[in-house]
Design a protein around this motif. Structure first.
Motif, PDB file in Angstrom:
ATOM      1  N   ASN A 165       1.583   6.857   6.261  1.00  0.00           N
ATOM      2  CA  ASN A 165       1.152   8.113   5.793  1.00  0.00           C
ATOM      3  C   ASN A 165      -0.362   8.048   6.174  1.00  0.00           C
ATOM      4  OD1 ASN A 165       3.574   8.526   5.052  1.00  0.00           O
ATOM      5  ND2 ASN A 165       3.263   8.116   2.780  1.00  0.00           N
ATOM      6  N   PRO A 166      -0.999   9.246   6.525  1.00  0.00           N
ATOM      7  CA  PRO A 166      -2.403   9.372   6.671  1.00  0.00           C
ATOM      8  C   PRO A 166      -3.255   8.809   5.393  1.00  0.00           C
ATOM      9  CG  PRO A 166      -1.345  11.174   7.451  1.00  0.00           C
ATOM     10  CD  PRO A 166      -0.378  10.490   6.537  1.00  0.00           C
ATOM     11  N   ASP A 167      -2.836   8.833   4.211  1.00  0.00           N
ATOM     12  CA  ASP A 167      -3.535   8.480   3.158  1.00  0.00           C
ATOM     13  C   ASP A 167      -2.988   7.214   2.620  1.00  0.00           C
ATOM     14  OD1 ASP A 167      -1.046   9.210   1.976  1.00  0.00           O
ATOM     15  OD2 ASP A 167      -1.762  10.774   0.716  1.00  0.00           O
ATOM     16  N   TRP A 181      -0.413  17.038   4.631  1.00  0.00           N
ATOM     17  CA  TRP A 181      -1.560  16.387   5.100  1.00  0.00           C
ATOM     18  C   TRP A 181      -2.321  17.157   6.241  1.00  0.00           C
ATOM     19  CZ3 TRP A 181       2.502  12.644   5.300  1.00  0.00           C
ATOM     20  CH2 TRP A 181       2.565  11.653   4.142  1.00  0.00           C
ATOM     21  N   ASP A 182      -3.749  17.152   6.280  1.00  0.00           N
ATOM     22  CA  ASP A 182      -4.440  17.940   7.513  1.00  0.00           C
ATOM     23  C   ASP A 182      -4.591  16.505   8.453  1.00  0.00           C
ATOM     24  OD1 ASP A 182      -6.574  16.175   6.480  1.00  0.00           O
ATOM     25  OD2 ASP A 182      -7.794  18.056   5.806  1.00  0.00           O
ATOM     26  N   ALA A 183      -5.441  16.971   9.426  1.00  0.00           N
ATOM     27  CA  ALA A 183      -5.617  15.969  10.394  1.00  0.00           C
ATOM     28  C   ALA A 183      -6.410  14.782  10.250  1.00  0.00           C
ATOM     29  CB  ALA A 183      -6.370  16.618  11.701  1.00  0.00           C
ATOM     30  N   LYS A 184      -7.024  14.864   8.989  1.00  0.00           N
ATOM     31  CA  LYS A 184      -7.872  13.643   8.331  1.00  0.00           C
ATOM     32  C   LYS A 184      -7.305  13.045   7.534  1.00  0.00           C
ATOM     33  CE  LYS A 184     -12.462  15.970   9.703  1.00  0.00           C
ATOM     34  NZ  LYS A 184     -13.668  16.740   9.177  1.00  0.00           N
ATOM     35  N   GLY A 185      -5.901  13.358   7.069  1.00  0.00           N
ATOM     36  CA  GLY A 185      -5.142  12.552   6.288  1.00  0.00           C
ATOM     37  C   GLY A 185      -5.325  13.006   4.601  1.00  0.00           C
ATOM     38  N   ASN A 186      -5.991  14.247   4.581  1.00  0.00           N
ATOM     39  CA  ASN A 186      -6.408  14.777   3.336  1.00  0.00           C
ATOM     40  C   ASN A 186      -5.194  15.562   2.743  1.00  0.00           C
ATOM     41  OD1 ASN A 186      -9.107  14.054   2.840  1.00  0.00           O
ATOM     42  ND2 ASN A 186      -9.635  15.789   4.508  1.00  0.00           N
ATOM     43  N   THR A 215       0.871  -9.046  12.039  1.00  0.00           N
ATOM     44  CA  THR A 215       1.321  -9.898  11.084  1.00  0.00           C
ATOM     45  C   THR A 215       1.252  -9.772   9.660  1.00  0.00           C
ATOM     46  OG1 THR A 215      -0.556 -11.222  11.632  1.00  0.00           O
ATOM     47  CG2 THR A 215       1.210 -11.784  12.766  1.00  0.00           C
ATOM     48  N   GLN A 216       0.276  -8.642   9.222  1.00  0.00           N
ATOM     49  CA  GLN A 216       0.232  -8.187   7.920  1.00  0.00           C
ATOM     50  C   GLN A 216       0.811  -6.794   7.742  1.00  0.00           C
ATOM     51  OE1 GLN A 216      -4.092  -7.037   6.895  1.00  0.00           O
ATOM     52  NE2 GLN A 216      -4.496  -8.401   8.590  1.00  0.00           N
ATOM     53  N   LEU A 217       1.131  -6.422   6.548  1.00  0.00           N
ATOM     54  CA  LEU A 217       1.736  -5.014   6.198  1.00  0.00           C
ATOM     55  C   LEU A 217       0.833  -3.902   6.466  1.00  0.00           C
ATOM     56  CD1 LEU A 217       4.761  -4.554   5.607  1.00  0.00           C
ATOM     57  CD2 LEU A 217       4.074  -4.170   3.027  1.00  0.00           C
ATOM     58  N   ALA A 218       0.234  -3.907   7.481  1.00  0.00           N
ATOM     59  CA  ALA A 218      -0.950  -2.869   7.890  1.00  0.00           C
ATOM     60  C   ALA A 218      -1.217  -3.155   9.602  1.00  0.00           C
ATOM     61  CB  ALA A 218      -2.009  -2.980   7.107  1.00  0.00           C
ATOM     62  N   ASN A 219      -1.550  -2.131   9.860  1.00  0.00           N
ATOM     63  CA  ASN A 219      -2.345  -2.295  11.410  1.00  0.00           C
ATOM     64  C   ASN A 219      -3.768  -2.066  11.223  1.00  0.00           C
ATOM     65  OD1 ASN A 219      -2.665   0.734  11.187  1.00  0.00           O
ATOM     66  ND2 ASN A 219      -1.211   1.032  12.986  1.00  0.00           N
ATOM     67  N   SER A 220      -4.294  -2.088  12.478  1.00  0.00           N
ATOM     68  CA  SER A 220      -5.746  -2.139  12.424  1.00  0.00           C
ATOM     69  C   SER A 220      -6.459  -0.835  11.893  1.00  0.00           C
ATOM     70  CB  SER A 220      -6.171  -2.633  13.703  1.00  0.00           C
ATOM     71  OG  SER A 220      -5.741  -1.543  14.836  1.00  0.00           O
ATOM     72  N   LYS A 221      -5.713   0.124  11.952  1.00  0.00           N
ATOM     73  CA  LYS A 221      -6.232   1.605  11.577  1.00  0.00           C
ATOM     74  C   LYS A 221      -5.754   1.724  10.166  1.00  0.00           C
ATOM     75  CE  LYS A 221      -5.909   3.484  16.358  1.00  0.00           C
ATOM     76  NZ  LYS A 221      -5.351   2.220  16.843  1.00  0.00           N
ATOM     77  N   TYR A 222      -5.316   1.008   9.447  1.00  0.00           N
ATOM     78  CA  TYR A 222      -4.745   1.325   7.997  1.00  0.00           C
ATOM     79  C   TYR A 222      -5.880   1.028   7.035  1.00  0.00           C
ATOM     80  CZ  TYR A 222      -1.241   1.517   4.351  1.00  0.00           C
ATOM     81  OH  TYR A 222      -0.236   1.789   3.265  1.00  0.00           O
ATOM     82  N   LEU A 223      -5.866   1.919   6.004  1.00  0.00           N
ATOM     83  CA  LEU A 223      -6.841   1.506   4.896  1.00  0.00           C
ATOM     84  C   LEU A 223      -6.840   0.076   4.197  1.00  0.00           C
ATOM     85  CD1 LEU A 223      -6.718   4.780   2.709  1.00  0.00           C
ATOM     86  CD2 LEU A 223      -8.471   4.253   4.303  1.00  0.00           C
ATOM     87  N   GLY A 224      -5.558  -0.164   4.092  1.00  0.00           N
ATOM     88  CA  GLY A 224      -5.366  -1.884   3.726  1.00  0.00           C
ATOM     89  C   GLY A 224      -5.640  -2.899   4.624  1.00  0.00           C
ATOM     90  N   TYR A 225      -6.010  -2.628   5.603  1.00  0.00           N
ATOM     91  CA  TYR A 225      -6.046  -3.720   6.856  1.00  0.00           C
ATOM     92  C   TYR A 225      -7.094  -4.850   6.449  1.00  0.00           C
ATOM     93  CZ  TYR A 225      -6.680  -5.996  11.375  1.00  0.00           C
ATOM     94  OH  TYR A 225      -6.625  -6.943  12.447  1.00  0.00           O
ATOM     95  N   ASN A 226      -6.602  -5.950   6.320  1.00  0.00           N
ATOM     96  CA  ASN A 226      -7.690  -7.103   6.244  1.00  0.00           C
ATOM     97  C   ASN A 226      -8.005  -7.582   7.465  1.00  0.00           C
ATOM     98  OD1 ASN A 226      -7.283  -7.842   3.013  1.00  0.00           O
ATOM     99  ND2 ASN A 226      -5.246  -7.244   3.933  1.00  0.00           N
ATOM    100  N   PRO A 227      -9.259  -7.451   8.147  1.00  0.00           N
ATOM    101  CA  PRO A 227      -9.709  -7.834   9.280  1.00  0.00           C
ATOM    102  C   PRO A 227      -9.742  -9.482   9.358  1.00  0.00           C
ATOM    103  CG  PRO A 227     -11.085  -6.219   8.494  1.00  0.00           C
ATOM    104  CD  PRO A 227     -10.276  -6.487   7.357  1.00  0.00           C
ATOM    105  N   GLY A 228      -9.528  -9.983  10.492  1.00  0.00           N
ATOM    106  CA  GLY A 228      -9.643 -11.652  10.306  1.00  0.00           C
ATOM    107  C   GLY A 228      -8.342 -12.084   9.760  1.00  0.00           C
ATOM    108  N   TYR A 229      -7.479 -11.541   9.243  1.00  0.00           N
ATOM    109  CA  TYR A 229      -6.357 -12.103   8.313  1.00  0.00           C
ATOM    110  C   TYR A 229      -4.976 -12.285   9.533  1.00  0.00           C
ATOM    111  CZ  TYR A 229      -2.739 -12.919   4.823  1.00  0.00           C
ATOM    112  OH  TYR A 229      -1.435 -13.351   4.261  1.00  0.00           O
ATOM    113  N   MET A 278       1.419  13.201  -4.607  1.00  0.00           N
ATOM    114  CA  MET A 278       1.906  13.206  -3.488  1.00  0.00           C
ATOM    115  C   MET A 278       3.725  13.064  -3.548  1.00  0.00           C
ATOM    116  SD  MET A 278       1.520  12.789  -0.160  1.00  0.00           S
ATOM    117  CE  MET A 278       2.861  13.060   0.649  1.00  0.00           C
ATOM    118  N   ASN A 279       3.949  12.399  -4.502  1.00  0.00           N
ATOM    119  CA  ASN A 279       5.291  12.311  -4.827  1.00  0.00           C
ATOM    120  C   ASN A 279       6.154  13.655  -5.382  1.00  0.00           C
ATOM    121  OD1 ASN A 279       5.722   9.539  -4.346  1.00  0.00           O
ATOM    122  ND2 ASN A 279       5.582   8.915  -6.210  1.00  0.00           N
ATOM    123  N   PHE A 280       5.351  14.402  -6.181  1.00  0.00           N
ATOM    124  CA  PHE A 280       5.957  15.573  -6.641  1.00  0.00           C
ATOM    125  C   PHE A 280       5.662  16.743  -6.005  1.00  0.00           C
ATOM    126  CE2 PHE A 280       5.123  13.758 -11.202  1.00  0.00           C
ATOM    127  CZ  PHE A 280       6.250  12.709 -10.780  1.00  0.00           C
ATOM    128  N   GLY A 281       4.771  16.648  -5.271  1.00  0.00           N
ATOM    129  CA  GLY A 281       4.069  17.686  -4.021  1.00  0.00           C
ATOM    130  C   GLY A 281       4.903  17.751  -2.755  1.00  0.00           C
TER     131      GLY A 281
END
Length: 529
Positions: free
Chosen positions: A430-432, A86-91, A333-347, A173-176
């Protein structure tokens, strides 16, 4: 229509050759003194010096990736490289690959390999070696998605095509992400006896990386020496010496006294204190801490969702995060923090509520609670002890099972293992956002034990995401996955940490800003001191 994705990198560095013998001397029991080497200035950076680095845990295997735990791979990463990182931007960016072609419709992934890279035994990096590495990984059952690989074809000396029985977005990701070891070195050591080769490889790492492991004393110290023929650039440091100091207070004293240059795995309290005393501390993305249930076993109390809900309500996560993280950790309280792509605001489900927890236990048939056991290790023992207290408040009497690093890792990650009741667990973010599949995805995407129950609804959403290649749509599904996991009480999300890396002021490093397993060690240097 086929969806083809091409990723192209920079041109490879011209080849250079070196050879090395990495056989370790016999292990000793006493930790050696760390010897400081003064660096000399050359050009913009500084060439020379030995970086003296404290570690709180040590590897069991140095150079046989099919058996690696996360701890092993972290130590091997200076010597063994991957196809991607990964690079610094998660690519996802190339390393030993230069590009890759995805063709989901035809179920193929084609790797274009870097030309000119050499292993430190002088052998070539090429398509034959890549296929050999896959052939070691797949039968071991440690390669996520490995049982989806139908065949691997060598198209030319630097092109490999993988044919899979079904395609998903995790394959790159898995194979690389596999770590690449020298086929020639392994076969020379084996002499035709594969088991002999494995025994040798566990103590020897021969890769294409910026450093070579030239001394290894198990659970004492290890030394990496610069690979002057590294394909990327000449690394700045002459050597990196790592010493095992499990006790955090001893480690902190060494850093204050300048008896070490950097400390990997520092606890947050000591890192903050060292920063106040003038040391440099890099803070990076840390780990996600969860309490995991043995919920897949129908005979387990945690197979009952009301028991899992009760445990969720019983834990005061904001207080726990503040106590353990000294203001640096984020309660979740959800399986994500506030910076994570899958974060649900207000949940924000399962807010701390002892009365609700007790009522749920009664509904589940345990009005007087029950006895249970929490698997942990010494590094997470404070968290486990806090959870022990919260559970006691609702009538659950929990004993701590404090495992050593090897048993703890194997119980959580190795096939056929598992825990009896509860396990305090942490995993990399993971960044991605691929970590949710690596740790909690459907088989064969995950390498985690089967102790955790995953609902059909959750697995269906995971499978949808794995077949979604549009990024915006993927993020939408990812948020649904996070919410479903939380509604199912698949695990108890606790908090996310930050990775703290205290350094003396003359040390220059970006580690661990990207990820704990991404260390551009070739770019680190030390100023005169």
């Amino acid at each position: 229509a086929a969806t083809a994705v091409a990723v192209t990198s920079t041109t490879a560095t011209p080849a250079r050759t070196t050879s090395s013998s990495t056989g370790p001397p016999p292990a000793t029991s006493a930790a050696p003194a760390l010897t400081s080497v003064t660096a000399t200035t050359t050009g913009q950076g500084v060439y020379g010096g030995t970086l003296r680095r404290i570690q709180n845990a040590f590897p069991k295997s140095l150079g046989y990736p099919p058996e690696f735990t996360p701890t092993d791979s972290g130590f091997a990463a200076l010597a063994l490289e991957r196809l991607i990182t990964w690079d610094a931007k998660g690519n996802i960016v190339p390393v030993l690959a230069t590009s890759w072609d995805e063709d989901p419709a035809n179920k193929t992934l084609t790797w274009h390999l870097r030309q000119g890279a050499k292993f430190t035994d002088g052998s070539d990096w090429n398509a034959t070696v890549l296929k050999w590495n896959f052939d070691q990984q797949i039968p071991a059952g440690r390669l996520s998605g490995g049982n989806l690989i139908d065949s691997i074809t060598i198209l030319d000396n630097y092109t490999v095509k993988m044919h899979v029985t079904s395609y998903n977005r995790m394959h790159v990701m898995n194979f690389g992400w596999i770590m690449i070891a020298s086929q020639a070195a392994f076969e020379k050591a084996a002499g035709g006896d594969v088991e002999k080769g494995k025994t040798w490889a566990r103590l020897n790492a021969v890769g294409t990386g910026p450093y070579m492991i030239t001394d290894f004393k198990r659970d004492v110290s290890m030394t990496y020496t610069r690979n002057d023929n590294y394909w990327r650039v000449k690394p700045y440091l002459d050597a990196i010496q790592q010493v095992l100091i499990p006790d955090t207070m001893t480690s902190a004293v060494m850093m204050r006294a300048k008896g070490a240059d950097a400390w990997s795995g520092a606890d947050i309290q000591n890192a903050i204190d060292l920063e106040k005393q003038g040391l440099t501390v890099n803070y990076g993305t840390g780990m996600f801490m969860t309490l995991d249930f043995n919920s897949s076993d129908p005979n387990s109390k945690y197979n009952n969702i009301k028991v899992r809900q009760a445990v969720n309500y019983a834990i005061n996560r904001p207080a726990l995060a503040q106590t353990i993280g000294f203001g640096k950790y984020e309660a979740v309280t959800q399986l994500a923090n506030s910076k994570y792509l899958g974060y649900n605001p207000g949940y924000d489900p399962y807010a701390y509520n002892v009365a609700k927890a007790k009522a749920l236990l009664t509904e589940a048939g345990f009005p007087n609670g029950f006895k249970t056991k929490i698997l942990t290790n010494s590094l997470q023992q404070d968290t486990a002890t806090s959870i022990q207290g919260y559970l006691k408040d609702i009538g659950i009497q929990a004993d701590l099972d404090v495992a050593d690093a090897a048993r703890y890792s194997s119980t959580l990650f190795l096939p056929g293992q598992g825990w009896s009741d509860l396990a305090v667990s942490l995993f990399g973010i993971n960044p991605d956002a691929t970590d949710i599949f690596v740790h909690f995805g459907p088989t064969p995407m995950t390498y985690r034990t089967g102790s955790i129950y995953k609902s059909p609804e959750y697995l269906a959403l995971c499978n949808t995401a794995l077949q979604t290649y549009d990024q915006a749509q993927y993020v939408t599904v990812l948020k649904q996955i996070v919410k479903q996991a939380t509604d199912d009480v698949m695990v108890v999300p606790l908090y996310t940490t930050v990775a703290a890396y205290p350094m003396q002021s003359y040390v220059h490093s970006y580690y661990p800003s990207i990820h704990g397993l991404v260390w551009d060690s070739w770019a680190d240097w030390m100023g005169p001191h």
